[in-house]
Scaffold this motif. Structure first.
Motif, PDB file in Angstrom:
ATOM      1  N   PHE A 550       0.802  -1.234   0.000  1.00 55.39           N
ATOM      2  CA  PHE A 550       0.000   0.000   0.000  1.00 55.39           C
ATOM      3  C   PHE A 550       0.834   1.284   0.000  1.00 55.39           C
ATOM      4  CE2 PHE A 550      -3.003  -3.122   1.694  1.00 55.39           C
ATOM      5  CZ  PHE A 550      -4.071  -2.919   0.818  1.00 55.39           C
ATOM      6  N   VAL A 551       2.155   1.170   0.062  1.00 53.29           N
ATOM      7  CA  VAL A 551       3.008   2.362  -0.003  1.00 53.29           C
ATOM      8  C   VAL A 551       3.910   2.308  -1.234  1.00 53.29           C
ATOM      9  CG1 VAL A 551       4.815   3.700   1.138  1.00 53.29           C
ATOM     10  CG2 VAL A 551       2.948   2.741   2.485  1.00 53.29           C
ATOM     11  N   PHE A 552       4.697   1.263  -1.354  1.00 52.23           N
ATOM     12  CA  PHE A 552       5.668   1.189  -2.446  1.00 52.23           C
ATOM     13  C   PHE A 552       5.002   0.998  -3.802  1.00 52.23           C
ATOM     14  CE2 PHE A 552       9.084  -0.551   0.682  1.00 52.23           C
ATOM     15  CZ  PHE A 552       9.201   0.714   1.237  1.00 52.23           C
ATOM     16  N   VAL A 553       3.987   0.188  -3.864  1.00 52.26           N
ATOM     17  CA  VAL A 553       3.322  -0.049  -5.164  1.00 52.26           C
ATOM     18  C   VAL A 553       2.646   1.224  -5.674  1.00 52.26           C
ATOM     19  CG1 VAL A 553       1.500  -1.334  -6.344  1.00 52.26           C
ATOM     20  CG2 VAL A 553       3.047  -2.526  -4.772  1.00 52.26           C
ATOM     21  N   PRO A 554       1.805   1.925  -4.869  1.00 55.16           N
ATOM     22  CA  PRO A 554       1.207   3.180  -5.366  1.00 55.16           C
ATOM     23  C   PRO A 554       2.268   4.226  -5.738  1.00 55.16           C
ATOM     24  CG  PRO A 554       0.049   2.413  -3.424  1.00 55.16           C
ATOM     25  CD  PRO A 554       1.274   1.564  -3.549  1.00 55.16           C
ATOM     26  N   PHE A 555       3.316   4.322  -4.931  1.00 53.18           N
ATOM     27  CA  PHE A 555       4.370   5.301  -5.236  1.00 53.18           C
ATOM     28  C   PHE A 555       4.997   5.011  -6.593  1.00 53.18           C
ATOM     29  CE2 PHE A 555       8.888   6.323  -5.247  1.00 53.18           C
ATOM     30  CZ  PHE A 555       8.869   7.676  -4.976  1.00 53.18           C
ATOM     31  N   THR A 556       5.276   3.741  -6.870  1.00 63.52           N
ATOM     32  CA  THR A 556       5.920   3.391  -8.139  1.00 63.52           C
ATOM     33  C   THR A 556       5.001   3.686  -9.313  1.00 63.52           C
ATOM     34  OG1 THR A 556       7.173   1.660  -7.019  1.00 63.52           O
ATOM     35  CG2 THR A 556       7.054   1.526  -9.399  1.00 63.52           C
ATOM     36  N   PHE A 557       3.741   3.340  -9.223  1.00 63.56           N
ATOM     37  CA  PHE A 557       2.808   3.598 -10.327  1.00 63.56           C
ATOM     38  C   PHE A 557       2.583   5.108 -10.516  1.00 63.56           C
ATOM     39  CE2 PHE A 557       1.520  -0.887 -10.149  1.00 63.56           C
ATOM     40  CZ  PHE A 557       1.380  -1.139 -11.506  1.00 63.56           C
ATOM     41  N   LEU A 558       2.460   5.806  -9.390  1.00 60.88           N
ATOM     42  CA  LEU A 558       2.141   7.236  -9.476  1.00 60.88           C
ATOM     43  C   LEU A 558       3.282   8.028 -10.101  1.00 60.88           C
ATOM     44  CD1 LEU A 558       0.187   9.526  -8.807  1.00 60.88           C
ATOM     45  CD2 LEU A 558       1.246   9.656  -6.536  1.00 60.88           C
ATOM     46  N   PHE A 559       4.512   7.820  -9.572  1.00 69.07           N
ATOM     47  CA  PHE A 559       5.627   8.657 -10.041  1.00 69.07           C
ATOM     48  C   PHE A 559       6.487   7.958 -11.109  1.00 69.07           C
ATOM     49  CE2 PHE A 559       4.661  10.193  -5.738  1.00 69.07           C
ATOM     50  CZ  PHE A 559       4.354  11.500  -6.036  1.00 69.07           C
ATOM     51  N   GLY A 560       6.108   6.747 -11.442  1.00 62.63           N
ATOM     52  CA  GLY A 560       6.812   6.083 -12.528  1.00 62.63           C
ATOM     53  C   GLY A 560       6.033   6.118 -13.816  1.00 62.63           C
ATOM     54  N   TYR A 561       4.686   6.177 -13.722  1.00 65.28           N
ATOM     55  CA  TYR A 561       3.869   6.126 -14.940  1.00 65.28           C
ATOM     56  C   TYR A 561       2.846   7.261 -15.009  1.00 65.28           C
ATOM     57  CZ  TYR A 561       5.788   1.438 -15.458  1.00 65.28           C
ATOM     58  OH  TYR A 561       6.632   0.379 -15.595  1.00 65.28           O
ATOM     59  N   ILE A 562       2.105   7.481 -13.929  1.00 63.55           N
ATOM     60  CA  ILE A 562       1.012   8.464 -14.003  1.00 63.55           C
ATOM     61  C   ILE A 562       1.567   9.887 -13.976  1.00 63.55           C
ATOM     62  CG2 ILE A 562      -1.078   9.274 -12.853  1.00 63.55           C
ATOM     63  CD1 ILE A 562      -1.409   6.429 -11.722  1.00 63.55           C
ATOM     64  N   ILE A 563       2.363  10.219 -12.978  1.00 60.97           N
ATOM     65  CA  ILE A 563       3.025  11.530 -12.901  1.00 60.97           C
ATOM     66  C   ILE A 563       4.526  11.258 -12.925  1.00 60.97           C
ATOM     67  CG2 ILE A 563       3.236  13.679 -11.625  1.00 60.97           C
ATOM     68  CD1 ILE A 563       0.689  12.975 -10.142  1.00 60.97           C
ATOM     69  N   PRO A 564       5.080  11.017 -14.082  1.00 60.35           N
ATOM     70  CA  PRO A 564       6.483  10.580 -14.156  1.00 60.35           C
ATOM     71  C   PRO A 564       7.426  11.593 -13.538  1.00 60.35           C
ATOM     72  CG  PRO A 564       5.379  10.340 -16.281  1.00 60.35           C
ATOM     73  CD  PRO A 564       4.471  11.166 -15.423  1.00 60.35           C
ATOM     74  N   ARG A 565       8.325  11.044 -12.740  1.00 63.19           N
ATOM     75  CA  ARG A 565       9.400  11.839 -12.179  1.00 63.19           C
ATOM     76  C   ARG A 565      10.708  11.140 -12.529  1.00 63.19           C
ATOM     77  NH1 ARG A 565       6.116  14.959 -12.295  1.00 63.19           N
ATOM     78  NH2 ARG A 565       5.142  16.166 -10.609  1.00 63.19           N
ATOM     79  N   LYS A 566      11.680  11.984 -12.984  1.00 60.70           N
ATOM     80  CA  LYS A 566      12.930  11.411 -13.479  1.00 60.70           C
ATOM     81  C   LYS A 566      13.653  10.608 -12.411  1.00 60.70           C
ATOM     82  CE  LYS A 566      13.657  14.908 -17.021  1.00 60.70           C
ATOM     83  NZ  LYS A 566      14.531  15.996 -17.513  1.00 60.70           N
ATOM     84  N   ARG A 567      13.489  11.006 -11.159  1.00 59.69           N
ATOM     85  CA  ARG A 567      14.157  10.268 -10.078  1.00 59.69           C
ATOM     86  C   ARG A 567      13.680   8.822 -10.026  1.00 59.69           C
ATOM     87  NH1 ARG A 567      16.880  12.276  -5.671  1.00 59.69           N
ATOM     88  NH2 ARG A 567      16.126  14.388  -6.072  1.00 59.69           N
ATOM     89  N   VAL A 568      12.399   8.623 -10.300  1.00 58.81           N
ATOM     90  CA  VAL A 568      11.831   7.267 -10.291  1.00 58.81           C
ATOM     91  C   VAL A 568      12.051   6.592 -11.637  1.00 58.81           C
ATOM     92  CG1 VAL A 568       9.718   5.928  -9.990  1.00 58.81           C
ATOM     93  CG2 VAL A 568      10.141   7.941  -8.574  1.00 58.81           C
ATOM     94  N   ARG A 569      11.889   7.391 -12.717  1.00 54.26           N
ATOM     95  CA  ARG A 569      12.058   6.802 -14.054  1.00 54.26           C
ATOM     96  C   ARG A 569      13.477   6.293 -14.260  1.00 54.26           C
ATOM     97  NH1 ARG A 569       8.211   5.475 -17.451  1.00 54.26           N
ATOM     98  NH2 ARG A 569       9.384   6.277 -19.255  1.00 54.26           N
ATOM     99  N   ALA A 570      14.426   7.029 -13.683  1.00 53.60           N
ATOM    100  CA  ALA A 570      15.816   6.611 -13.843  1.00 53.60           C
ATOM    101  C   ALA A 570      16.084   5.263 -13.177  1.00 53.60           C
ATOM    102  CB  ALA A 570      16.748   7.673 -13.262  1.00 53.60           C
ATOM    103  N   SER A 571      15.230   4.850 -12.231  1.00 52.56           N
ATOM    104  CA  SER A 571      15.420   3.571 -11.530  1.00 52.56           C
ATOM    105  C   SER A 571      14.618   2.437 -12.160  1.00 52.56           C
ATOM    106  CB  SER A 571      15.005   3.727 -10.064  1.00 52.56           C
ATOM    107  OG  SER A 571      15.840   4.642  -9.415  1.00 52.56           O
ATOM    108  N   SER A 572      14.006   2.689 -13.338  1.00 54.02           N
ATOM    109  CA  SER A 572      13.251   1.663 -14.067  1.00 54.02           C
ATOM    110  C   SER A 572      12.036   1.189 -13.271  1.00 54.02           C
ATOM    111  CB  SER A 572      14.130   0.462 -14.406  1.00 54.02           C
ATOM    112  OG  SER A 572      15.242   0.861 -15.168  1.00 54.02           O
ATOM    113  N   PRO A 573      10.884   1.825 -13.404  1.00 53.74           N
ATOM    114  CA  PRO A 573       9.679   1.461 -12.640  1.00 53.74           C
ATOM    115  C   PRO A 573       9.292  -0.011 -12.768  1.00 53.74           C
ATOM    116  CG  PRO A 573       9.347   3.538 -13.760  1.00 53.74           C
ATOM    117  CD  PRO A 573      10.653   3.000 -14.266  1.00 53.74           C
TER     118      PRO A 573
END
Length: 818
Positions: A550-573
């Motif tokens: 309920f924390v890591f999964v929503p964070f990854t989807f939110l900032f890796g795909y929905i609201i992309p952030r380079k900090r997360v994208r650089a780590s391969s969502p």
């Protein structure tokens, strides 16, 4: 058995010069001729130096009843109109207790004086001198109480006849009686016998036959003990110590004992064994014919002139069984003989087993002589012919039907007797109230065992005792979750602690192994308590899984795909999600070790943990591989697609799947019972085709070895990207993750393998704690810095990346569609 009717018919037809005599019937064919034309002498071997057995006549000496029987037999024979008309039979008595040379000299004088036969022998030992006399002096001999099997050899002792069957026959009677009770109870204790005998000719002869017969008939002798028999003058009474023998009998766990000894020796055994509680309702004793006598409760050893009822003898013998030579209890002739004997000596004591056969032995010789003289009144008595004639004799004597085998042994007829002393016995017709042993059945070689009356046992009832007794024991009831005691020692059947066990040994309680299906054998009050441990660790594990989902999964989807952030994208969502799934399965794999081991759980343990570790490692390596490829040539634009990385991830994971598949196929992990510290427990062990723990460990270390190669690859890639800009370089985090996993493999595994059977509780804590730590730490290292950066450092914004190398390479990493 020879047919008495057949002999009578032969006599009527004139084909057999014999007369069938029934001593129970009064002769009706006239009076005997008073004209004596011939005198025949026979010698009676009688023990004239034995102590008194008449309780009512203190002046009686030297077994006067035997002398009386000899005289009585001669009187009855000479007055019997059916026998020896015109012939007078005389008996000359010789003391059978004389030393052998003296006895042989006396016998030679008797033979020289014209004695045609020797009759007597009260003891087992007397058979040997009689057999020697018969051979040396060439004279027919009849022994009354000798059972040595060696004397059955007709080729060696052609002129020897005895009124007792060979020892093997009595042994068969005893074993048939035990089989009778075994068939009704199915308790093996009736076939597991303790044997005790004296080191006397009687005891040695009978015990040898008994032990040999036991082996032939598949009876088990739990213990065989022997001690010195009492001497005739009682000189060795004070020096006999049978403590060791009685202790051995007690410790043999036998419940049925056979005593092969004389009456006085049995009394001595009673005095010792009664101190060990061996005369009780859950024991059965059987006396062979030498101690199954009506004087077993009387003491003659210390007060020679008076027989005294000894309380401890009397209290020990109720329920005794015995095998006794047939003594004609209740027959008219026997009753008449007893009445005459008691009148003669003014005694209330009845004739026992020993004296009665002597009377019949004289009659057997008389009938044999009659058959010879009827054919030729002037015949010279040939000893071999007389011995054969005695063997051919068939009559009904005071001890029952009399006939002999071809070897000269009396055809076996035994009374099965039982102590009913002190109790009314309406079923036992003809038995005197004063009898100790009451006939309850008979045994013959042809007909086997015939039980006529119920047996009364030690408790005074006819209920067959329960001999299948055990010591009481404590056990744990898994159904009730309580420790209990089985007082009978046999009501509860203990289960092995496999699945479905209901009652298990009490030692399983609080032993740090889970043996009941519901874990009730390790309750909360155990120190340490598995139930408390499972609750604590179960809650922690569940919270970590929920937090991850309920924390890591929503964070990854939110900032890796929905609201992309380079900090997360650089780590391969995508690979962050793979790490999350691997972490959840890795942490959740610990649940496979909760509770009692089960084959399903054992099979899942390597799959859940092994795949989770390699999957997480492979995802970390794939991420590192992308960074290495991008920054290997910083002046070239490179695009590393997810498909390529997924292929790499699959390549790294596939060998583990193959190893686990082969492991499961060949050495399937399964729950098996294994002994540890004296108790069997269900543990996960190697099964399958190999069915070996060694094979299971081999597959385990193959898996660990491959994991080591994967981690080595990760270490090399981490070293290769050490100079990549920090915005993209996760080498330190990956290095820490690899370190954690290395900790699991290099330190924890050996420690766990050592402790799992020594301190299972501590081993469980170490394994579970390390698994949770490794996956939790890896997840934390991968996600906490990103969450911190996105939320606190970047304020949810996407600031521009600052590079120190070619922007084209950086852009290919941060902006690629991944």
């Amino acid at each position: 058995m020879k047919s008495s009717l057949f002999l009578v018919i032969l006599a009527m037809l004139g084909l057999c010069h014999c007369v069938f005599i029934d001593l129970n019937k009064t002769p009706t064919n006239g009076t005997k001729s008073s004209v004596i034309t011939r005198n025949i002498t026979i010698t009676g071997l009688i023990p004239l130096t034995l102590p008194v057995i008449d309780a009512n006549n203190s002046n009686s000496r030297a077994l006067a009843h035997l002398s009386y029987l000899s005289a009585k037999a001669m009187q009855d024979i000479n007055n019997d109109p059916r026998l020896l008309n015109g012939t007078h039979l005389t008996i000359n008595a010789v003391n059978s207790q004389l030393l052998s040379p003296v006895l042989l000299g006396q016998a030679l004088r008797q033979r020289t004086a014209g004695s045609v036969a020797f009759v007597g022998g009260l003891f087992e030992l007397d058979g040997s001198p009689l057999s020697v006399i018969s051979n040396v002096l060439q004279v027919a001999s009849v022994a009354t109480l000798s059972s040595d099997s060696a004397l059955s050899d007709k080729s060696k002792f052609p002129m020897f006849v005895r009124f007792r069957p060979a020892s093997e026959q009595q042994s068969n009677a005893i074993f048939d009686l035990f089989d009778f009770f075994y068939s009704r109870t199915r308790q093996l204790q009736w076939r597991q016998i303790g044997v005790v005998s004296t080191a006397t000719p009687y005891g040695i002869t009978l015990s040898n036959a008994f032990l040999n017969t036991a082996e032939t008939r598949n009876f088990y002798i739990t213990s065989y003990q022997q001690f010195l028999g009492v001497t005739s003058d009682n000189t060795n009474l004070a020096v006999r110590d049978i403590t060791q023998q009685v202790t051995q009998l007690k410790e043999s766990k036998a419940r049925v004992f056979v005593s092969l000894m004389q009456t006085s020796d049995m009394q001595f055994l009673i005095e010792n064994a009664i101190q060990y509680g061996m005369f009780a309702p859950d024991y059965v004793w059987l006396c062979a014919d030498a101690c199954a006598t009506n004087i077993l409760h009387l003491n003659f050893s210390f007060i020679p002139d008076k027989a005294v009822i000894v309380k401890e003898y009397f209290n020990a013998i109720p329920g005794f069984l015995g095998v006794a030579s047939s003594a004609g209890y209740g027959t008219p002739s026997f009753t008449a003989l007893v009445d005459a004997y008691q009148k003669q000596f003014n005694s209330t004591q009845r004739l026992g087993v020993y004296p009665a056969p002597l009377y019949d032995a004289y009659y057997a010789v008389a009938i044999a002589l009659d058959s010879i003289l009827k054919e030729n009144p002037n015949a010279v008595i040939n000893p071999l012919e007389l011995a054969q004639a005695i063997r051919n004799v068939t009559f009904r004597g005071i001890t029952g039907p009399i006939e002999f085998t071809e070897d000269g042994d009396r055809f076996p007829i035994y009374n099965i007797v039982n102590v009913w002393r002190g109790s009314q016995c309406p079923e036992c017709l003809g038995a005197d109230y004063g009898d100790v042993f009451i006939p309850v059945g008979t045994w013959t070689a042809n007909d086997g065992l015939q039980m006529d009356h119920p047996v009364r046992f030690f408790d005074g009832t006819t209920r067959i005792p329960d001999l299948n007794l055990h010591q009481s024991f404590d056990y744990f009831d898994c159904t009730d979750g309580k420790k209990k005691t089985d007082e009978t020692g046999k009501t509860v059947n203990l289960d092995k602690p496999s699945w479905g066990a209901k009652q298990i040994d009490a030692d399983y309680y609080c032993d740090e192994y889970l043996d009941c299906d519901d874990m009730s054998d390790e309750p909360y009050d155990c120190v340490p308590s598995f139930k408390v441990l499972f609750i604590i660790y179960g809650i922690i594990t569940g919270l970590l899984i929920l937090f991850t989902i309920f924390v890591f999964v929503p964070f990854t989807f939110l900032f890796g795909y929905i609201i992309p952030r380079k900090r997360v994208r650089a780590s391969s969502p995508l690979f962050l999600l793979i790490i999350i799934v691997s972490g959840v399965f890795g942490i959740g794999s610990t649940y496979a070790w909760y509770g009692k081991p089960h084959s399903v759980a054992c099979g899942f343990q390597p799959w859940l943990l092994g795949l989770a570790i390699v999957s997480m490692n492979s995802a970390l390596i794939a991420k590192t591989f992308r960074i290495w490829r991008v920054f290997r040539s910083p002046f070239k634009v490179k695009v590393i697609s997810n498909v390529e990385l997924m292929v790499l991830w699959i390549i790294l994971v596939a060998p583990v799947i193959l190893i686990l598949f082969l492991w499961t196929l060949v050495s399937t992990p399964t729950a098996k019972l294994e002994e540890h510290e004296g108790l069997e427990h269900l543990v996960c062990a190697g099964g399958g085709f190999t069915d070996s723990n060694a094979a299971g460990y081999a597959w385990f270390f193959i898996l660990v070895g491959y994991q080591g190669l994967v981690m080595l690859l990760g270490i090399l890639l981490t070293f290769a990207i050490r100079n990549v800009p920090s915005k993209f370089n996760e080498g330190k985090l990956i290095a820490l993750s690899i370190y954690n996993i290395t900790l699991l493999g290099a330190i924890v595994i050996p420690v766990f393998l050592v402790l799992r059977y020594i301190i299972p509780f501590v081993a469980w804590i170490i394994r579970t704690s390390v698994i949770i730590y490794v996956f939790t730490a890896t997840l934390a290292l991968q996600f906490i810095p990103k969450i911190w950066g996105v939320v606190l450092s970047d304020k949810f914004k996407d600031p521009p990346m600052q590079m120190s190398v070619d922007s084209g390479s950086v852009g290919s990493l941060a902006d690629t569609k991944i």
